[in-house]
Design a protein around this motif. Structure first.
Motif, PDB file in Angstrom:
ATOM      1  N   ASP A 183       0.833  -1.205   0.000  1.00  0.00           N
ATOM      2  CA  ASP A 183       0.000   0.000   0.000  1.00  0.00           C
ATOM      3  C   ASP A 183       0.864   1.251   0.000  1.00  0.00           C
ATOM      4  O   ASP A 183       1.956   1.275   0.576  1.00  0.00           O
ATOM      5  N   LYS A 184       0.322   2.325  -0.599  1.00  0.00           N
ATOM      6  CA  LYS A 184       1.053   3.580  -0.738  1.00  0.00           C
ATOM      7  C   LYS A 184       0.564   4.616   0.285  1.00  0.00           C
ATOM      8  O   LYS A 184      -0.559   4.532   0.794  1.00  0.00           O
ATOM      9  N   TYR A 185       1.422   5.588   0.568  1.00  0.00           N
ATOM     10  CA  TYR A 185       0.986   6.747   1.361  1.00  0.00           C
ATOM     11  C   TYR A 185      -0.050   7.530   0.558  1.00  0.00           C
ATOM     12  O   TYR A 185       0.045   7.597  -0.687  1.00  0.00           O
ATOM     13  N   PRO A 186      -1.056   8.120   1.198  1.00  0.00           N
ATOM     14  CA  PRO A 186      -2.052   8.906   0.450  1.00  0.00           C
ATOM     15  C   PRO A 186      -1.416  10.136  -0.189  1.00  0.00           C
ATOM     16  O   PRO A 186      -0.376  10.622   0.266  1.00  0.00           O
ATOM     17  N   LEU A 187      -2.059  10.664  -1.229  1.00  0.00           N
ATOM     18  CA  LEU A 187      -1.536  11.856  -1.898  1.00  0.00           C
ATOM     19  C   LEU A 187      -1.457  13.022  -0.936  1.00  0.00           C
ATOM     20  O   LEU A 187      -0.459  13.742  -0.891  1.00  0.00           O
ATOM     21  N   ARG A 188      -2.514  13.226  -0.146  1.00  0.00           N
ATOM     22  CA  ARG A 188      -2.553  14.312   0.833  1.00  0.00           C
ATOM     23  C   ARG A 188      -2.977  13.766   2.196  1.00  0.00           C
ATOM     24  O   ARG A 188      -3.831  12.876   2.281  1.00  0.00           O
ATOM     25  N   TYR A 189      -2.374  14.315   3.227  1.00  0.00           N
ATOM     26  CA  TYR A 189      -2.773  13.980   4.591  1.00  0.00           C
ATOM     27  C   TYR A 189      -3.916  14.898   5.021  1.00  0.00           C
ATOM     28  O   TYR A 189      -4.287  15.838   4.313  1.00  0.00           O
ATOM     29  N   ASP A 190      -4.460  14.637   6.201  1.00  0.00           N
ATOM     30  CA  ASP A 190      -5.613  15.406   6.679  1.00  0.00           C
ATOM     31  C   ASP A 190      -5.309  16.894   6.818  1.00  0.00           C
ATOM     32  O   ASP A 190      -6.200  17.729   6.692  1.00  0.00           O
ATOM     33  N   ASP A 191      -4.058  17.247   7.089  1.00  0.00           N
ATOM     34  CA  ASP A 191      -3.705  18.651   7.248  1.00  0.00           C
ATOM     35  C   ASP A 191      -3.334  19.325   5.932  1.00  0.00           C
ATOM     36  O   ASP A 191      -2.864  20.470   5.915  1.00  0.00           O
ATOM     37  N   GLY A 192      -3.486  18.606   4.813  1.00  0.00           N
ATOM     38  CA  GLY A 192      -3.232  19.194   3.506  1.00  0.00           C
ATOM     39  C   GLY A 192      -1.839  18.977   2.969  1.00  0.00           C
ATOM     40  O   GLY A 192      -1.569  19.300   1.802  1.00  0.00           O
ATOM     41  N   ARG A 193      -0.915  18.431   3.759  1.00  0.00           N
ATOM     42  CA  ARG A 193       0.447  18.202   3.281  1.00  0.00           C
ATOM     43  C   ARG A 193       0.462  17.064   2.266  1.00  0.00           C
ATOM     44  O   ARG A 193      -0.318  16.116   2.357  1.00  0.00           O
ATOM     45  N   VAL A 194       1.407  17.149   1.349  1.00  0.00           N
ATOM     46  CA  VAL A 194       1.521  16.171   0.274  1.00  0.00           C
ATOM     47  C   VAL A 194       2.590  15.149   0.634  1.00  0.00           C
ATOM     48  O   VAL A 194       3.654  15.504   1.148  1.00  0.00           O
ATOM     49  N   SER A 195       2.333  13.872   0.378  1.00  0.00           N
ATOM     50  CA  SER A 195       3.303  12.812   0.634  1.00  0.00           C
ATOM     51  C   SER A 195       4.042  12.463  -0.655  1.00  0.00           C
ATOM     52  O   SER A 195       3.762  12.997  -1.725  1.00  0.00           O
ATOM     53  N   SER A 196       4.958  11.510  -0.549  1.00  0.00           N
ATOM     54  CA  SER A 196       5.681  11.039  -1.732  1.00  0.00           C
ATOM     55  C   SER A 196       4.892   9.993  -2.496  1.00  0.00           C
ATOM     56  O   SER A 196       5.273   9.607  -3.600  1.00  0.00           O
ATOM     57  N   GLN A 197       3.786   9.512  -1.897  1.00  0.00           N
ATOM     58  CA  GLN A 197       2.992   8.409  -2.436  1.00  0.00           C
ATOM     59  C   GLN A 197       3.828   7.141  -2.617  1.00  0.00           C
ATOM     60  O   GLN A 197       3.521   6.288  -3.438  1.00  0.00           O
ATOM     61  N   GLY A 198       4.893   7.039  -1.822  1.00  0.00           N
ATOM     62  CA  GLY A 198       5.718   5.839  -1.865  1.00  0.00           C
ATOM     63  C   GLY A 198       5.105   4.713  -1.062  1.00  0.00           C
ATOM     64  O   GLY A 198       4.071   4.864  -0.388  1.00  0.00           O
ATOM     65  N   GLN A 199       5.755   3.564  -1.100  1.00  0.00           N
ATOM     66  CA  GLN A 199       5.275   2.392  -0.368  1.00  0.00           C
ATOM     67  C   GLN A 199       5.380   2.648   1.129  1.00  0.00           C
ATOM     68  O   GLN A 199       6.369   3.190   1.611  1.00  0.00           O
ATOM     69  N   GLN A 200       4.334   2.239   1.838  1.00  0.00           N
ATOM     70  CA  GLN A 200       4.281   2.500   3.275  1.00  0.00           C
ATOM     71  C   GLN A 200       5.317   1.654   4.026  1.00  0.00           C
ATOM     72  O   GLN A 200       5.487   0.471   3.745  1.00  0.00           O
ATOM     73  N   VAL A 201       5.993   2.300   4.980  1.00  0.00           N
ATOM     74  CA  VAL A 201       6.855   1.616   5.940  1.00  0.00           C
ATOM     75  C   VAL A 201       6.284   1.913   7.324  1.00  0.00           C
ATOM     76  O   VAL A 201       6.159   3.082   7.707  1.00  0.00           O
ATOM     77  N   THR A 202       5.921   0.885   8.079  1.00  0.00           N
ATOM     78  CA  THR A 202       5.205   1.068   9.342  1.00  0.00           C
ATOM     79  C   THR A 202       5.805   0.172  10.426  1.00  0.00           C
ATOM     80  O   THR A 202       6.708  -0.629  10.181  1.00  0.00           O
ATOM     81  N   GLY A 203       5.274   0.318  11.616  1.00  0.00           N
ATOM     82  CA  GLY A 203       5.590  -0.577  12.712  1.00  0.00           C
ATOM     83  C   GLY A 203       4.417  -1.500  12.960  1.00  0.00           C
ATOM     84  O   GLY A 203       3.262  -1.048  13.011  1.00  0.00           O
ATOM     85  N   TYR A 204       4.689  -2.808  13.097  1.00  0.00           N
ATOM     86  CA  TYR A 204       3.619  -3.805  13.229  1.00  0.00           C
ATOM     87  C   TYR A 204       3.944  -4.693  14.429  1.00  0.00           C
ATOM     88  O   TYR A 204       5.073  -5.176  14.558  1.00  0.00           O
ATOM     89  N   PRO A 205       2.990  -4.904  15.336  1.00  0.00           N
ATOM     90  CA  PRO A 205       3.316  -5.590  16.603  1.00  0.00           C
ATOM     91  C   PRO A 205       3.379  -7.111  16.531  1.00  0.00           C
ATOM     92  O   PRO A 205       3.742  -7.748  17.514  1.00  0.00           O
TER      93      PRO A 205
END
Length: 771
Positions: free
Chosen positions: A359-381
């Motif tokens: 999955d990719k980062y969204p184009l825009r976050y809730d505060d209006g900032r733009v992401s790279s739309q790259g592949q998500q890197v997260t922490g998973y328990p």
């Protein structure tokens, strides 16, 4: 405020003040023949009055033991924070390493009591409500330790007032406010640290007062004894809880004022030479700073000497520290990591795995900032195939089978998606100042974006060339071009990331929450020589190095206690006793223990704190206008002795407004003790027990006070003393009534009906079984 000024044992209002007890007024009164004669004449009367104090303190001590020990075996199950401090005592007895944000002294006392009764520490106090009887725990012995210290606190308060020269009604009133206070009783009948803290704090005040009374006989045996005992008491306070620092501030303020007075060339005793002043300064520095610090270190040395086995506290310490513990699984199971191994990287603080998915980062976050739309890197328990990363060298060459080492530049390939970990100058989802982490396809990672995929392995406290190992090799992953550290936190991302943890680049490299470790190496064949375990020897680390590491961890986690708690309260609530804390409930019998002070006593003490401040303000205003309403002795006692008690209250209360951590009502107990001292002192001041006379007018034959006038003054003193007795008796009676009314909530029995519970909700206390 000046330092302790009132510190004589005045045995009755109509007995002249002795020159050797001039500390009672803060005035250095010289001894003369007339005064000596008068002292000898009243010697027999003084001895008789001393017995009044001795009988009173004996009765109060007996009552203190009764109120603290009565029904101490109830309830016979784990109550509130007994889950922590009882558990720590068990770990001591098992010699199993644990971690706590409080220093060890108070917990060592519990362990000592368990050792006295021959307990093995097998019960670990896991849950509130667990039965002590079923698990054969000597819980009464554990509870007896704080109950003993809580009981001794009451006569210590009496002794503070006595040594400060107050009349018997004032001494009894101050002690009674602690004796019949439900909060002090409730906190000292359970396996908790506050009884040790409050008792040590009271002892530090008493010892300093006794030391100050000897200020005209410096460097004598008794002078050194009480100065060193003050330092020891202070060490016990701060070795129990770090809020004990407030006792240091209290005594330190008084000492600073005392030293300032010694510098005065206009002292009545004459100017002091600088070498002599230096002796005074260094004596206090040694006894009140160096000696307490050495005792503080000593308790940690005992702590380390006892806890030699691996335990639940290992995770808070570095691998180097853990290597000093026997049976440590992390260091015993550590495996050297080679290039091209598939590894699972885990965050030390949150236990989240470094994870990625298509999955990719969204184009825009809730505060209006733009992401790279790259592949998500997260922490998973949880364990998952998407947690697997291959560690490869910065420059591809023949390094197969070579060990990864500290400060190596590496790249991390996400195995499932065949993409390369990357960080770049794009804001992360939650932190605009932190860099985004993403992955890029292999063709990009080998082309223009090669530098952005380079990371440095930086092992915590590691040496150059040190081998990188799983489990024990705790490290920071530093992005090489931008010098940010890979970091995560517990705030979940939105639904577009399945509420997993955010991974970003933290510019604060020193932050301890940047630490990760390799949890597993799935690619190693089971018959690999790397999995062969050799016998591990327990290593030795210098005491101070271990101590510094533990101090850093304790301060960090203490400051991190900022999460909300249903019974947490703000400091402005405490003096007015607006709410308490639910400790324990029993649904079948409708019994409950609710931590709450005696409202009558608390409201009285808080009101008189305001009265004291008003008296000081009025006196200063009057002096500004040329009106002197007080005699010299009364003003000296008001500012010096009562002022010292007020200073103790302020220093143990006001600093809490600067804290961001969780706070509860029990944090006010030391300040409440100081407010009880102020209350007793003001009783004497308000009812003017002592005649308004100066030292000269008290001496037989003085022109200012002819002998024929003394009976009238004695009569006035007797009338004032009777009035003081009446007021103290009335107050104590009402206080006892408040204590008795809230007794079922303090002792946990008997159970109360709905109406009885409702009648005790004076200020909307959140009591159970109210309906």
């Amino acid at each position: 405020m000046s330092q302790v000024g009132s510190a004589k044992k005045r045995k009755d209002a109509n007995i002249p003040i002795k020159a050797k007890d001039a500390s009672a007024t803060g005035i250095a009164a010289p001894r003369d023949a007339d005064l000596d004669a008068l002292v000898r004449a009243n010697k027999s009367k003084k001895g008789a009055v001393e017995w009044d104090y001795r009988i009173a303190i004996s009765i109060i001590t007996v009552l203190a033991f009764i109120t603290r020990f009565w029904g101490i075996s109830h309830p016979n199950e784990v109550v509130f924070d007994e889950v922590h401090f009882g558990k720590f005592a068990s770990y001591y007895l098992e010699r199993t390493y644990f971690f706590d944000v409080h220093p060890p002294f108070g917990k060592l006392l519990f362990a000592l009591m368990g050792w006295f009764v021959g307990y093995d520490g097998k019960f670990h106090f896991e849950n509130i409500g667990d039965s002590y009887i079923d698990n054969k725990v000597p819980y009464v012995a554990y509870r007896a330790m704080p109950a003993l210290l809580g009981a001794l606190t009451v006569p210590t308060v009496f002794a503070i007032m006595w040594e400060s020269g107050y009349t018997l009604p004032a001494c009894i009133l101050s002690a009674s406010l602690i004796l019949f206070d439900n909060a002090h009783i409730g906190q000292t009948r359970l396996i908790l640290l506050d009884a040790t803290l409050v008792f040590a704090m009271a002892c530090s005040l008493l010892c300093y007062i006794k030391f100050y009374k000897l200020r005209h006989q410096p460097f004598g045996r008794k002078w050194w004894k009480w100065l060193l005992l003050t330092g020891f008491a202070l060490s016990c306070v701060i070795s129990t809880k770090y809020v004990g620092l407030f006792a240091f501030v209290t005594i330190g303020s008084a000492v600073a004022i005392d030293l300032w007075d010694l510098l005065d060339v206009n002292r009545r005793q004459g100017p002091m030479s600088l070498p002599e002043f230096g002796r005074h300064f260094f004596a206090r520095a040694i006894a009140l700073i160096i000696v307490p610090f050495l005792f503080y270190l000593f308790w940690f040395q005992v702590h380390f000497a006892i806890l030699t086995r691996s335990g639940p506290g290992d995770d808070f310490m570095t691998p180097e520290f853990q290597e000093t513990l026997s049976d440590n699984l992390m260091t015993a199971n550590a495996v050297t990591i080679d290039y091209y191994d598939n590894i699972q990287i885990k965050h030390k603080e949150t236990s989240g795995f470094l994870h990625s998915h298509p999955d990719k980062y969204p184009l825009r976050y809730d505060d209006g900032r733009v992401s790279s739309q790259g592949q998500q890197v997260t922490g998973y328990p949880y364990a998952d195939a998407n947690n697997h990363w291959q560690i490869i060298p910065a420059v591809s060459d023949d390094v197969l089978g070579h060990h990864v080492k500290n400060f190596d530049l590496v790249r991390l390939r996400h195995v499932v998606t065949n993409t390369m970990l990357l960080s770049h100058d794009v804001a992360s989802p939650f932190y605009p100042t932190n860099q985004e982490f993403t992955t890029v396809p292999m063709e990009d990672a080998l082309g223009d974006r090669l530098n952005d995929t380079l990371f440095e392995i930086r092992i915590e406290n590691g040496r150059v060339g040190q081998e990188f190992k799983s489990l024990s090799g705790q490290f920071k992953l530093i992005h090489n071009p931008s010098k940010v550290a890979m970091w995560t936190h517990t705030t979940p991302l939105p639904d577009w990331a399945y509420k997993q943890q955010e991974i970003n680049g933290n510019k604060n490299l020193a932050q301890s929450s940047n630490i990760w470790y390799v949890d597993d190496i799935p690619s190693i064949p089971k018959d690999s020589e790397r999995l062969v375990k050799t016998e591990r020897k327990v290593k030795s680390v210098p005491f101070l190095k271990k101590w510094f590491e533990l101090q850093r961890a304790m301060f960090y986690h203490n400051n991190a206690l900022t999460s909300s708690h249903p019974y947490a309260s703000e400091p402005f609530i405490w003096p007015f006793l607006l709410r308490g804390v639910s400790f324990w409930t029993q649904n079948d019998t409708r019994q409950q223990i609710y931590f709450l002070g005696n409202p009558i006593g608390w409201w009285l003490a808080s009101s008189l704190l305001a009265v004291y401040a008003g008296i000081i303000a009025a006196d200063q205003l009057s002096l500004r206008r040329g009106v002197d309403a007080l005699d010299e002795r009364s003003r000296s006692r008001l500012y010096n002795s009562t002022g010292f008690f007020f200073l103790a209250w302020a220093m143990h209360y006001l600093p809490f407004y600067l804290m961001g951590r969780q706070l509860f009502l029990h944090h006010y107990l030391p300040a409440h003790l100081a407010s009880a001292l102020v209350t007793g002192a003001l009783l004497e001041f308000i009812f003017n027990v002592e005649p308004i006379l100066d030292d000269a007018s008290m001496v037989k034959g003085s022109k200012k006070a002819p002998k024929k006038h003394l009976p009238a003054r004695e009569k006035l003193a007797g009338q004032n003393l009777l009035t003081s007795w009446a007021a103290a008796g009335l107050i104590i009676t009402v206080v006892i009534g408040g204590w008795y009314f809230f007794l079922p909530l303090t002792y946990g029995y008997p159970g109360l009906s709905v109406d009885e519970v409702q009648s005790r909700k004076w200020l909307g206390y959140d009591l159970h079984f109210a309906k």
